[in-house]
Design a protein around this motif. Structure first.
Motif, short mmCIF file in Angstrom:
data_model
loop_
_atom_site.label_atom_id
_atom_site.label_comp_id
_atom_site.label_asym_id
_atom_site.label_seq_id
_atom_site.Cartn_x
_atom_site.Cartn_y
_atom_site.Cartn_z
N MET A 1 -37.85 -21.34 7.26
CA MET A 1 -37.75 -22.36 6.47
C MET A 1 -36.70 -22.25 5.65
SD MET A 1 -40.71 -23.86 7.11
CE MET A 1 -40.85 -24.80 5.64
N THR A 2 -36.21 -23.63 5.16
CA THR A 2 -34.93 -23.97 4.42
C THR A 2 -35.26 -24.64 3.17
OG1 THR A 2 -33.93 -23.85 6.60
CG2 THR A 2 -32.71 -24.99 4.81
N TRP A 3 -34.35 -24.57 2.10
CA TRP A 3 -34.30 -25.13 0.99
C TRP A 3 -33.04 -26.30 0.82
CZ3 TRP A 3 -38.40 -26.63 -2.22
CH2 TRP A 3 -39.32 -25.71 -2.16
N VAL A 4 -33.19 -27.58 0.72
CA VAL A 4 -31.93 -28.22 0.71
C VAL A 4 -32.09 -29.12 -0.68
CG1 VAL A 4 -30.87 -30.34 1.87
CG2 VAL A 4 -31.72 -28.70 3.37
N ARG A 5 -30.84 -29.42 -1.08
CA ARG A 5 -31.20 -30.08 -2.48
C ARG A 5 -29.93 -31.07 -2.26
NH1 ARG A 5 -28.25 -25.90 -7.15
NH2 ARG A 5 -25.94 -26.01 -5.99
N ILE B 1 -34.90 -18.73 5.02
CA ILE B 1 -35.81 -17.51 5.09
C ILE B 1 -36.27 -17.31 6.63
CG2 ILE B 1 -37.73 -18.41 4.12
CD1 ILE B 1 -38.29 -15.72 2.78
N LYS B 2 -36.27 -16.10 7.01
CA LYS B 2 -36.59 -15.69 8.32
C LYS B 2 -38.07 -16.02 8.32
CE LYS B 2 -35.75 -12.34 11.99
NZ LYS B 2 -35.18 -10.98 12.18
N PRO B 3 -38.85 -16.25 9.59
CA PRO B 3 -40.32 -16.14 9.80
C PRO B 3 -41.24 -14.98 9.04
CG PRO B 3 -39.15 -16.84 11.82
CD PRO B 3 -38.12 -16.58 10.95
N ASP B 4 -40.42 -13.98 9.12
CA ASP B 4 -41.35 -12.70 8.45
C ASP B 4 -40.81 -12.34 7.34
OD1 ASP B 4 -39.81 -9.94 10.37
OD2 ASP B 4 -38.79 -11.46 9.10
N GLY B 5 -39.77 -13.20 6.72
CA GLY B 5 -39.20 -12.89 5.31
C GLY B 5 -38.44 -11.82 5.18
N SER B 6 -37.95 -11.16 6.45
CA SER B 6 -36.88 -10.09 6.27
C SER B 6 -35.35 -10.52 6.13
CB SER B 6 -37.23 -9.26 7.42
OG SER B 6 -36.84 -9.99 8.66
N ASP B 7 -35.07 -11.54 6.56
CA ASP B 7 -33.73 -12.05 6.39
C ASP B 7 -33.64 -13.31 5.45
OD1 ASP B 7 -31.70 -11.37 9.07
OD2 ASP B 7 -31.59 -10.56 7.30
N ARG B 8 -32.57 -13.32 4.61
CA ARG B 8 -32.60 -14.39 3.63
C ARG B 8 -31.05 -14.85 3.48
NH1 ARG B 8 -36.96 -13.03 -0.88
NH2 ARG B 8 -38.00 -11.17 0.49
N TYR B 9 -30.64 -16.15 3.43
CA TYR B 9 -29.37 -16.38 3.10
C TYR B 9 -29.15 -17.59 2.04
CZ TYR B 9 -28.77 -14.18 7.75
OH TYR B 9 -28.61 -13.24 8.68
N TYR B 10 -28.25 -17.55 1.24
CA TYR B 10 -27.94 -18.43 0.47
C TYR B 10 -26.50 -19.07 0.27
CZ TYR B 10 -31.92 -15.98 -1.60
OH TYR B 10 -33.14 -15.12 -1.86
N VAL B 11 -26.44 -20.25 -0.30
CA VAL B 11 -25.12 -20.91 -0.52
C VAL B 11 -24.49 -20.26 -1.57
CG1 VAL B 11 -25.96 -22.60 -2.12
CG2 VAL B 11 -23.95 -22.96 -0.71
N ASP B 12 -23.02 -19.90 -1.68
CA ASP B 12 -22.37 -19.13 -2.50
C ASP B 12 -22.88 -19.55 -4.13
OD1 ASP B 12 -19.61 -18.84 -0.87
OD2 ASP B 12 -21.17 -17.71 -0.83
N SER B 13 -23.19 -20.86 -4.46
CA SER B 13 -22.90 -21.44 -5.61
C SER B 13 -24.62 -20.70 -6.63
CB SER B 13 -23.12 -22.48 -5.72
OG SER B 13 -23.96 -23.50 -4.84
N VAL B 14 -25.42 -20.36 -5.41
CA VAL B 14 -26.78 -19.83 -6.14
C VAL B 14 -27.09 -18.55 -5.94
CG1 VAL B 14 -27.65 -22.13 -5.56
CG2 VAL B 14 -28.22 -20.23 -4.04
N LYS B 15 -26.08 -17.63 -5.29
CA LYS B 15 -26.29 -16.18 -4.95
C LYS B 15 -26.49 -15.67 -6.32
CE LYS B 15 -24.26 -15.74 -0.42
NZ LYS B 15 -22.92 -15.41 0.16
N GLY B 16 -27.42 -14.63 -6.37
CA GLY B 16 -27.87 -13.77 -7.60
C GLY B 16 -28.57 -14.60 -8.64
#
Lengths: 110, 116
Positions: free
Chosen positions: B34-38, B51-66
């Protein structure tokens, strides 16, 4: 994480054909056949028109077609109709496991 | 019918927090990335996170990391986006989207406005 390059605007008369380009790099458009195209009317959510470079989801008119050569993908719209007037965005999966979008192209039917 | 319904958007002051939700129906939610787009006002689409189906992996655009955290509850067929330390430039309509390679199903979007 830059955006894919699209022309800001494309126009054509009813019945004509137009093409929108989408240029990326070897890390995105050139890396996989995972280019998609979306149509967005004002105030609405985007709608998937083309996926995996040249596949149409069920219900999308065959007037829409996609292609790719190297780092550049293209969306062609034939038999342009008034209802095709909208913003169009390309997207590509990347080698960084992210998704990147184009800046968008406004299609005007003259 | 495959459907995503976004909610949680609001007007918030800079530095504030917000939690967006997305309710899925009509498909096997737990099988999909699943993905969020703005989309900022008058601007193009921007991928935010996935985010991966089981929630174990997540990726973010640099501007929102942290600052942003994507999560999911497969038992509730729900996707979330926690937005912290919000900035004026985070003002946008946020869309919940199915899949990470070919976003094929989109929510209607929820509006986040960051302003004092």
């Amino acid at each position: 994480q830059s955006v894919l390059t699209q022309p800001a605007s494309v126009s054509g008369s009813p019945g004509q054909s137009i093409t929108i380009s989408c240029t990326g790099t070897s890390s995105d458009v050139g890396a996989y056949n995972y280019v998609s195209w979306y149509q967005q009317h004002p105030g609405k959510a985007p709608k998937l028109m083309i996926y995996n470079v040249n596949n149409r989801p069920s219900g999308v008119s065959n007037r829409f077609s996609g292609s790719k050569s190297g780092n550049t993908a293209s969306l062609a719209i034939s038999g342009l109709q008034a209802e095709d007037e909208a913003d169009y965005y390309c997207s590509s999966y990347t080698t960084s496991r992210t998704l990147i979008f184009g800046g968008g192209s406004k299609v005007t039917v003259l | 019918e495959e459907q995503l319904v976004d909610s949680g958007g609001d007007l918030v002051q800079p530095g504030g927090s917000l939690r967006l939700s997305c309710a899925a129906s009509g498909f096997n939610f737990s099988s999909y990335w699943m993905t969020w787009v703005r989309q900022a006002p008058g601007r193009g689409l921007e991928w935010v996170a996935n985010i991966k189906p089981d929630g174990s992996d997540r990726y973010y655009v640099d501007s929102v990391k942290g600052r942003f955290t994507i999560s999911r509850d497969n038992a509730k067929n729900s996707l979330y986006l926690q937005l912290n330390s919000l900035r004026v430039e985070d003002t946008a309509v946020y869309y919940c989207v199915r899949d990470r390679i070919t976003p094929s199903v989109w929510g209607q979007g929820t509006r986040v406005t960051v302003s004092s």
